[in-house]
Motif scaffolding. Structure first.
Motif, PDB file in Angstrom:
ATOM      1  N   PHE A  18       0.843  -1.195   0.000  1.00 43.51           N
ATOM      2  CA  PHE A  18       0.000   0.000   0.000  1.00 43.51           C
ATOM      3  C   PHE A  18       0.879   1.246   0.000  1.00 43.51           C
ATOM      4  N   THR A  19       1.853   1.288   0.894  1.00 42.37           N
ATOM      5  CA  THR A  19       2.744   2.449   1.022  1.00 42.37           C
ATOM      6  C   THR A  19       3.544   2.653  -0.259  1.00 42.37           C
ATOM      7  N   GLU A  20       4.101   1.589  -0.804  1.00 43.62           N
ATOM      8  CA  GLU A  20       4.905   1.677  -2.028  1.00 43.62           C
ATOM      9  C   GLU A  20       4.077   2.235  -3.185  1.00 43.62           C
ATOM     10  N   VAL A  21       2.870   1.708  -3.365  1.00 41.88           N
ATOM     11  CA  VAL A  21       2.016   2.141  -4.473  1.00 41.88           C
ATOM     12  C   VAL A  21       1.612   3.604  -4.304  1.00 41.88           C
ATOM     13  N   VAL A  22       1.186   3.970  -3.114  1.00 45.21           N
ATOM     14  CA  VAL A  22       0.745   5.346  -2.875  1.00 45.21           C
ATOM     15  C   VAL A  22       1.913   6.310  -3.057  1.00 45.21           C
ATOM     16  N   GLU A  23       3.065   5.980  -2.493  1.00 47.02           N
ATOM     17  CA  GLU A  23       4.208   6.885  -2.565  1.00 47.02           C
ATOM     18  C   GLU A  23       4.807   6.975  -3.965  1.00 47.02           C
ATOM     19  N   ALA A  24       4.572   5.984  -4.817  1.00 48.44           N
ATOM     20  CA  ALA A  24       5.040   6.059  -6.203  1.00 48.44           C
ATOM     21  C   ALA A  24       4.331   7.173  -6.965  1.00 48.44           C
ATOM     22  N   GLY A  25       3.128   7.523  -6.530  1.00 46.89           N
ATOM     23  CA  GLY A  25       2.424   8.655  -7.114  1.00 46.89           C
ATOM     24  C   GLY A  25       1.948   8.464  -8.532  1.00 46.89           C
ATOM     25  N   GLU A  26       1.664   7.213  -8.905  1.00 46.17           N
ATOM     26  CA  GLU A  26       1.242   6.952 -10.281  1.00 46.17           C
ATOM     27  C   GLU A  26      -0.203   6.482 -10.412  1.00 46.17           C
ATOM     28  N   THR A  27      -0.834   6.061  -9.302  1.00 47.10           N
ATOM     29  CA  THR A  27      -2.147   5.436  -9.449  1.00 47.10           C
ATOM     30  C   THR A  27      -3.207   5.847  -8.443  1.00 47.10           C
ATOM     31  N   TYR A  28      -2.838   6.237  -7.245  1.00 52.85           N
ATOM     32  CA  TYR A  28      -3.831   6.559  -6.214  1.00 52.85           C
ATOM     33  C   TYR A  28      -3.570   7.934  -5.619  1.00 52.85           C
ATOM     34  N   ALA A  29      -4.642   8.637  -5.332  1.00 49.70           N
ATOM     35  CA  ALA A  29      -4.556   9.979  -4.742  1.00 49.70           C
ATOM     36  C   ALA A  29      -4.712   9.926  -3.223  1.00 49.70           C
ATOM     37  N   PHE A  30      -4.292   8.837  -2.604  1.00 49.56           N
ATOM     38  CA  PHE A  30      -4.315   8.730  -1.153  1.00 49.56           C
ATOM     39  C   PHE A  30      -3.179   9.589  -0.580  1.00 49.56           C
ATOM     40  N   PRO A  31      -3.328  10.051   0.646  1.00 49.82           N
ATOM     41  CA  PRO A  31      -2.236  10.811   1.268  1.00 49.82           C
ATOM     42  C   PRO A  31      -0.999   9.927   1.464  1.00 49.82           C
ATOM     43  N   VAL A  32       0.178  10.523   1.332  1.00 51.73           N
ATOM     44  CA  VAL A  32       1.425   9.792   1.592  1.00 51.73           C
ATOM     45  C   VAL A  32       1.752   9.873   3.083  1.00 51.73           C
ATOM     46  N   GLY A  33       2.584   8.948   3.539  1.00 53.95           N
ATOM     47  CA  GLY A  33       3.063   8.974   4.914  1.00 53.95           C
ATOM     48  C   GLY A  33       2.069   8.463   5.943  1.00 53.95           C
ATOM     49  N   LEU A  34       1.085   7.687   5.514  1.00 55.32           N
ATOM     50  CA  LEU A  34       0.089   7.169   6.455  1.00 55.32           C
ATOM     51  C   LEU A  34       0.679   6.068   7.328  1.00 55.32           C
ATOM     52  N   SER A  35       0.267   6.027   8.569  1.00 54.50           N
ATOM     53  CA  SER A  35       0.643   4.932   9.457  1.00 54.50           C
ATOM     54  C   SER A  35      -0.180   3.699   9.088  1.00 54.50           C
ATOM     55  N   LEU A  36       0.174   2.577   9.681  1.00 52.55           N
ATOM     56  CA  LEU A  36      -0.561   1.333   9.470  1.00 52.55           C
ATOM     57  C   LEU A  36      -2.049   1.532   9.759  1.00 52.55           C
ATOM     58  N   ASP A  37      -2.360   2.143  10.891  1.00 54.98           N
ATOM     59  CA  ASP A  37      -3.766   2.337  11.271  1.00 54.98           C
ATOM     60  C   ASP A  37      -4.467   3.355  10.393  1.00 54.98           C
ATOM     61  N   GLU A  38      -3.779   4.440  10.023  1.00 58.05           N
ATOM     62  CA  GLU A  38      -4.397   5.435   9.141  1.00 58.05           C
ATOM     63  C   GLU A  38      -4.677   4.836   7.759  1.00 58.05           C
ATOM     64  N   ALA A  39      -3.735   4.087   7.229  1.00 58.99           N
ATOM     65  CA  ALA A  39      -3.895   3.478   5.908  1.00 58.99           C
ATOM     66  C   ALA A  39      -5.026   2.458   5.903  1.00 58.99           C
ATOM     67  N   ARG A  40      -5.191   1.739   7.009  1.00 60.52           N
ATOM     68  CA  ARG A  40      -6.274   0.757   7.112  1.00 60.52           C
ATOM     69  C   ARG A  40      -7.613   1.430   6.787  1.00 60.52           C
ATOM     70  N   GLY A  41      -7.811   2.635   7.297  1.00 55.06           N
ATOM     71  CA  GLY A  41      -9.056   3.353   7.048  1.00 55.06           C
ATOM     72  C   GLY A  41      -9.275   3.701   5.583  1.00 55.06           C
ATOM     73  N   TRP A  42      -8.211   3.792   4.821  1.00 56.51           N
ATOM     74  CA  TRP A  42      -8.324   4.085   3.388  1.00 56.51           C
ATOM     75  C   TRP A  42      -8.526   2.809   2.563  1.00 56.51           C
ATOM     76  N   TRP A  43      -8.154   1.651   3.108  1.00 51.71           N
ATOM     77  CA  TRP A  43      -8.174   0.433   2.283  1.00 51.71           C
ATOM     78  C   TRP A  43      -9.142  -0.642   2.787  1.00 51.71           C
ATOM     79  N   VAL A  44      -9.177  -0.894   4.070  1.00 47.21           N
ATOM     80  CA  VAL A  44      -9.974  -2.014   4.583  1.00 47.21           C
ATOM     81  C   VAL A  44     -11.419  -1.540   4.781  1.00 47.21           C
ATOM     82  N   GLU A  45     -12.317  -2.131   4.013  1.00 47.81           N
ATOM     83  CA  GLU A  45     -13.723  -1.725   3.979  1.00 47.81           C
ATOM     84  C   GLU A  45     -14.557  -2.445   5.039  1.00 47.81           C
ATOM     85  N   GLN A  46     -15.678  -1.844   5.346  1.00 44.06           N
ATOM     86  CA  GLN A  46     -16.667  -2.432   6.246  1.00 44.06           C
ATOM     87  C   GLN A  46     -17.893  -2.823   5.428  1.00 44.06           C
ATOM     88  N   PRO A  47     -18.695  -3.803   5.903  1.00 44.38           N
ATOM     89  CA  PRO A  47     -19.907  -4.190   5.172  1.00 44.38           C
ATOM     90  C   PRO A  47     -20.821  -2.986   4.945  1.00 44.38           C
TER      91      PRO A  47
END
Length: 162
Positions: A18-47
């Motif tokens: 997740f970090t590698e893809v986001v920081e590469a800056g080629e595919t996702y407009a997610f914020p860079v520098g997210l912690s494990l817990d912060e990134a979870r909120g951007w990727w792991v979905e709820q029902p």
């Protein structure tokens, strides 16, 4: 390869991708520098959405996808999805397998269509894969993504009926 709902251990193993893809800056407009817990909120979905992991026969984590309703309420009959594949697994059919899995899941859940809201136009591998899986570019928002290697490029909206 098996595709299954993501576990906490999968998330921890996937976080470097997740970090590698986001920081590469080629595919996702997610914020860079997210912690494990912060990134979870951007990727792991709820029902009613779901996040899955693609795991090789040897237990190696190969990639992940998330899918669910594109919009709430009156837009919830259309699904959306996002995908990331580990650098070691790229070119091995993982993205296609995840794409086929989310399309099948969306059909089973009763969605009428799937829409990708922001496919970076310079991500030609992804654009071709989604077209191979029946998606059409229905519009491009010009200069909507600030690509690290290419500057401002368009974002495709892609769609297919299920």
């Amino acid at each position: 390869m098996i595709i299954r709902e993501i576990t906490e251990a999968d998330w921890v193993a996937f976080f470097p991708t997740f970090t590698e893809v986001v920081e590469a800056g080629e595919t996702y407009a997610f914020p860079v520098g997210l912690s494990l817990d912060e990134a979870r909120g951007w990727w792991v979905e709820q029902p009613p959405a779901i996040t899955v992991a693609a795991v090789g026969d040897d237990g190696e984590l190969l990639g992940s996808a998330k899918t669910g309703p594109n919009r709430p309420g009156r837009g919830s009959h259309v699904a959306t999805a996002s995908f990331m594949v580990t650098s070691a697994a790229r070119g091995r059919g993982v993205g296609r397998a995840l794409g086929e899995w989310v399309l099948g899941w969306a059909r089973e859940q009763g969605y009428a269509a799937m829409q990708f809201n922001a496919v970076v136009e310079t991500n030609t591998v992804a654009v071709k894969l989604w077209q191979d899986l029946g998606f059409t570019v229905i519009g491009t928002v010009p200069e909507a993504f600030d690509s690290a290697p290419h500057g401002r490029v368009g974002l495709h909206v892609m769609h297919r009926h299920l």
